[in-house]
Design a protein around this motif. Sequence first.
Motif, short mmCIF file in Angstrom:
data_model
loop_
_atom_site.label_atom_id
_atom_site.label_comp_id
_atom_site.label_asym_id
_atom_site.label_seq_id
_atom_site.Cartn_x
_atom_site.Cartn_y
_atom_site.Cartn_z
N PHE A 1 0.81 -1.22 0.00
CA PHE A 1 0.00 0.00 0.00
C PHE A 1 0.84 1.27 0.00
O PHE A 1 0.41 2.31 -0.52
CB PHE A 1 -1.00 0.00 1.17
N GLU A 2 2.05 1.21 0.56
CA GLU A 2 2.88 2.41 0.56
C GLU A 2 3.31 2.79 -0.86
O GLU A 2 3.28 3.97 -1.23
CB GLU A 2 4.10 2.19 1.46
N VAL A 3 3.68 1.78 -1.64
CA VAL A 3 4.02 2.03 -3.05
C VAL A 3 2.80 2.56 -3.80
O VAL A 3 2.90 3.48 -4.61
CB VAL A 3 4.54 0.74 -3.71
N ALA A 4 1.63 1.99 -3.50
CA ALA A 4 0.40 2.44 -4.16
C ALA A 4 0.12 3.92 -3.87
O ALA A 4 -0.24 4.68 -4.77
CB ALA A 4 -0.78 1.58 -3.71
N ILE A 5 0.30 4.32 -2.63
CA ILE A 5 0.09 5.72 -2.27
C ILE A 5 1.07 6.62 -3.00
O ILE A 5 0.71 7.68 -3.53
CB ILE A 5 0.20 5.90 -0.74
N GLU A 6 2.32 6.18 -3.07
CA GLU A 6 3.33 6.95 -3.79
C GLU A 6 2.97 7.11 -5.27
O GLU A 6 3.34 8.10 -5.90
CB GLU A 6 4.69 6.27 -3.67
N GLU A 7 2.20 6.17 -5.80
CA GLU A 7 1.81 6.22 -7.22
C GLU A 7 0.41 6.79 -7.42
O GLU A 7 -0.12 6.73 -8.53
CB GLU A 7 1.91 4.83 -7.84
N GLY A 8 -0.20 7.31 -6.37
CA GLY A 8 -1.45 8.04 -6.56
C GLY A 8 -2.69 7.46 -5.93
O GLY A 8 -3.78 8.05 -6.04
#
Length: 233
Positions: free
Chosen positions: A207-214
């Motif tokens: 989820f952290e990567v997902a947040i970084e990608e929008g």
Amino acid sequence: MIKDNLNSVCERIKQAALRSGRRAEDIVLVCVVKEADTEDVREAAANGVTDIGENTVQAALSKYESLGDAANLRWHFIGHLQTNKAKSAVKVFDLIHSVDSVYLAEEIQKEAQKIDKVQSILLQFNVSGEETKYGLRPEAAKDVLFAISGMKNIALEGLMAIAPYSEDAESSRRYFKQLRGLGDALAGFNSENISLKHLSMGMSGDFEVAIEEGADIVRIGSAIFSAKGGKGK
């Protein structure tokens, strides 16, 4: 355990939002309860959770009826929705994340119209191309949006995707970028019932990567309910 795990997840959301120049307050945490019982849901709600995600209509109905309206929760359907469950889903869920065909959208429209409800939905896309994954093909997006634009009891609010499982969260990044790119490409579609304001992507493992990608909606279960605050999906 749940309180500590929630605090940890919320801090991780905050840090990921800061890295992407955003506010943690703009990220919706959907607490996935497929492996949790009703008391776990009560505890999560008592510790600030407002959005609950469930994979099956039957399980959601059971928890929904046990909890009643007193918990004041928003219910999200995140699993694969069969068309014969559309009637029950429309009665319970505030947001259906996993609409993956025009036919399913038509069934949701029909059932929502019966109870005079405007049902909020997201379109699920298969951005990885895996045969085992549900979701629309990205190249079908505009035709699907055009079909849904005529459905007055549906509010299409965004897109959803599930990245292939991996122990390495970074491997999900390219799939999240694809969904964000698709959302950007469709942003100009003009219809009263289509806004495409949400990207639902990222689970406990990424989820952290997902947040970084929008992502502005993340769906997290095991990191909250596991005794270890696990990073699995």
